[in-house]
Scaffold this active site. Sequence first.
Site, PDB file in Angstrom:
ATOM      1  N   ASP A 143      38.884 -29.323 -33.833  1.00  0.00           N
ATOM      2  CA  ASP A 143      37.619 -29.376 -34.552  1.00  0.00           C
ATOM      3  C   ASP A 143      36.635 -28.533 -33.757  1.00  0.00           C
ATOM      4  OD1 ASP A 143      39.069 -31.292 -35.897  1.00  0.00           O
ATOM      5  OD2 ASP A 143      37.752 -32.934 -35.445  1.00  0.00           O
ATOM      6  N   HIS A 169      39.866 -37.289 -30.194  1.00  0.00           N
ATOM      7  CA  HIS A 169      39.474 -38.101 -31.346  1.00  0.00           C
ATOM      8  C   HIS A 169      40.759 -38.590 -31.997  1.00  0.00           C
ATOM      9  CE1 HIS A 169      35.103 -36.431 -31.722  1.00  0.00           C
ATOM     10  NE2 HIS A 169      35.175 -37.491 -30.956  1.00  0.00           N
ATOM     11  N   ASP A 187      42.039 -39.283 -34.784  1.00  0.00           N
ATOM     12  CA  ASP A 187      42.726 -38.673 -35.919  1.00  0.00           C
ATOM     13  C   ASP A 187      43.537 -37.441 -35.506  1.00  0.00           C
ATOM     14  OD1 ASP A 187      40.024 -37.725 -35.476  1.00  0.00           O
ATOM     15  OD2 ASP A 187      40.188 -36.525 -37.305  1.00  0.00           O
TER      16      ASP A 187
END
Lengths: 326, 326
Positions: free
Chosen positions: B213, B64, B66
Site C-alpha cells: 500500500d 497490516h 490484510d
Amino acid sequence: MELFIIPLGTASAIPTRTRHLSSVALWRAGRLLLFDCGEGTQYRLLAAHLKSSRLEAIFITHFHGDHFYGLFGLLATLSMVNRTDPLVVVGPEGIGKVIESVPGLSAKERGFPIRYVELAEDVTHAVVFETPEYVVTARPVEHRVFTVGYRFEERMRPGHLDVARAQALGVTDPAQYRALKEGQPVWARNRWVRPEEVVGPPIPGRTFAYLTDTRPCENGRLLAEGVDLLYHEATFGDEHRALAIERGHATAREAAELARAAGAHRLLLGHFSARYEDPSPLVAEARIIFPNTEAAEELKRYAVPLHNPRQASLQETANVTDSRGR
Amino acid sequence: MELFIIPLGTASAIPTRTRHLSSVALWRAGRLLLFDCGEGTQYRLLAAHLKSSRLEAIFITHFHGDHFYGLFGLLATLSMVNRTDPLVVVGPEGIGKVIESVPGLSAKERGFPIRYVELAEDVTHAVVFETPEYVVTARPVEHRVFTVGYRFEERMRPGHLDVARAQALGVTDPAQYRALKEGQPVWARNRWVRPEEVVGPPIPGRTFAYLTDTRPCENGRLLAEGVDLLYHEATFGDEHRALAIERGHATAREAAELARAAGAHRLLLGHFSARYEDPSPLVAEARIIFPNTEAAEELKRYAVPLHNPRQASLQETANVTDSRGR
C-alpha cells in the site's frame, strides 16, 4: 425463536478445494456464536450471509492452527468496521497473549474490548459464557494437546400463557400476565388465579455440543448428554482406527457410539480428513450405530428443534452414568 | 520460459463476497513466489491450481493484517504436508518473531526451515532474494506504517544459438555450443569461430513490480521503471483523492501517472476499496493517463511477455530521472 447451526468449515488440518478449516456458527435470535475459527472464517461468514457484527463470543477448542488462525483476520475486520461492543473469546490459557502479540491486534490498536476467558489445563467443568438466555460450558477432552469441548444450553423458559383462558377468569392487565408467567398468582374476580391454571409447562432449553478434536471420552459424553444436536469430529473411517487413536482423533463409528451413549438426538459429522473427498462412507459407518447421522454440509443451516421426549427425561437422567449400554 | 502473474486477492482491508485479501502469485518455470499473503491465501492457491509445494519465497510489504495474516495458515499447511525445503520470508523487521510466536509455527514445531530477510526502517534499496535466474529488490514506499515495494527482474540470458549456422562453420560438439553461448570463441576448421557469428543478442530479462500500500512516490517509480507488468494499488477513485492522501493510499489515476512516469508497459490495478463493487470506473480514470491498464482479476493468469522496445532502451534510460514528463 430461531436457533441454527451452520458449519462453516469441515476440513481437518489442511483445506481442500471444497472444504474449509474448522468453524461452526450458532445463530440464535439475531446473535452469533462461533465454535473454532480456522483460517478463512471471516470469508465463510460472508458466504453464509451471517453478519459478523452480531458476534457475541468465540469458543476455541485448542491451539492447533486449523482451529484458530482465522481469529486474527476476523478480529482485525471487526475493528476496521468500527465495532465498539465487547467480544468474548474463550479458549486455552494463553489465548489472550497469542492474540495481543499479533501486530494490529493489541488492545491499543483494536477499536473494541475483548474479554478473555482462559481455561487452565486442570479445568474439569467450567461455565465459560452465560446470558439471561443461555449458558455455555466446557470440559477437557482427549487430544494430543490440551483441548476442550463445548456445550450450549438454553435456559428453561416460562410456559405459554393461555390469554383467552386468563381473560375468561377475569385477568386482563399485562402486568398480571407477566406475573403469572413468572409464577406468581394474581387477584381477579375476588379470587387468586394460580399460574398453573393459565400457563403451560416451562419450555425446556435446546442444546448443542461441539466436540473436536478428540478421542471419544467420558467428558465428551457428558457434554453431549441428551443434546438436540451434536457436532462431532469424524476425521477417519473404520479402516484408520489405529491412526485415529495415534493422532487423538475419532472415527465416524466412534462418534456415533458416543452420540448413542450420550442420548443425543441428531449427529453431524465433520472435521474430515482430506483423504475422504466424499464423506458418505463415514456416514454409512456411523448410521449402523446411530441412524440419525449426517455429514455436516458447509453453509447449510441446521435448525435445532427441541426434541421433546429426550428433554422430558433430561432432568431425571442427568446423574445416570450407565446410559452407555442403551 | 513461462512467467505468469496471478492475482489471488484484490480487496483492500476487508474482504467482500467476490474479493479476497491481498496476495499476488508469480509463477515462473514451475516455481512460485508470493507477494503479500493476506488471510485465505492458501485457499486461493488451491483455487488457482498453484502448488504451494513450489513456493520459494514470500514477500510481505507491511504489517497490516490484510497483507500477512495468511502466512500462519500457509506455513502450517506446508509443515503438515511434510515440506523440508527451506522457504524464504521477506518482510519488515520483526517478521520472524511474529511468525515464531504463533503457536504451531516455532522453528521446533515446523518441519522445514525459514530464512528470514528482514528490512529495517532505514533501508534504501536492498536485494532481498536472488537465484541464478532472477533478482528481487525492495525499496521503502509511502504508507501510514513502514512499507516496502518489490521489483522482480530476470537476469539477462544468453542469446539463441543458430545451430545450423554453427554446423555450417564446422562446430558440432555440444561442449562448443555451450562455450559459444557463454561468450567464448571455439576452434573449428582451423579458425576461431566467434560467438557473435552464431549467437544472437542476449535476451533481456522480464520485469514485474508490486506496489501496495503506498502513495505514488519516487521509490515506487524506481521500482516500476520500465517493467513489463506493474501491479499497483488503486484503493480509491478520483472522488476520494483526499481520503487516499489521508490513508496513505493511491487513486487509480495516481497509479496510472506512476506507470507512465516509470515507463511501465502494462498496469494492473488492485487493492480496491470495498465501496467499488465494480472497479471499471477506476480503470476508466486510469486509462486517460495510461491506456494499457486493467483491473486485476482474481485467479486470472497474466502472462508477462518481454516488451522489447522498452527493454532495448532500458540500459540507456536507467539513470534518467526526468522521464516523468513523457
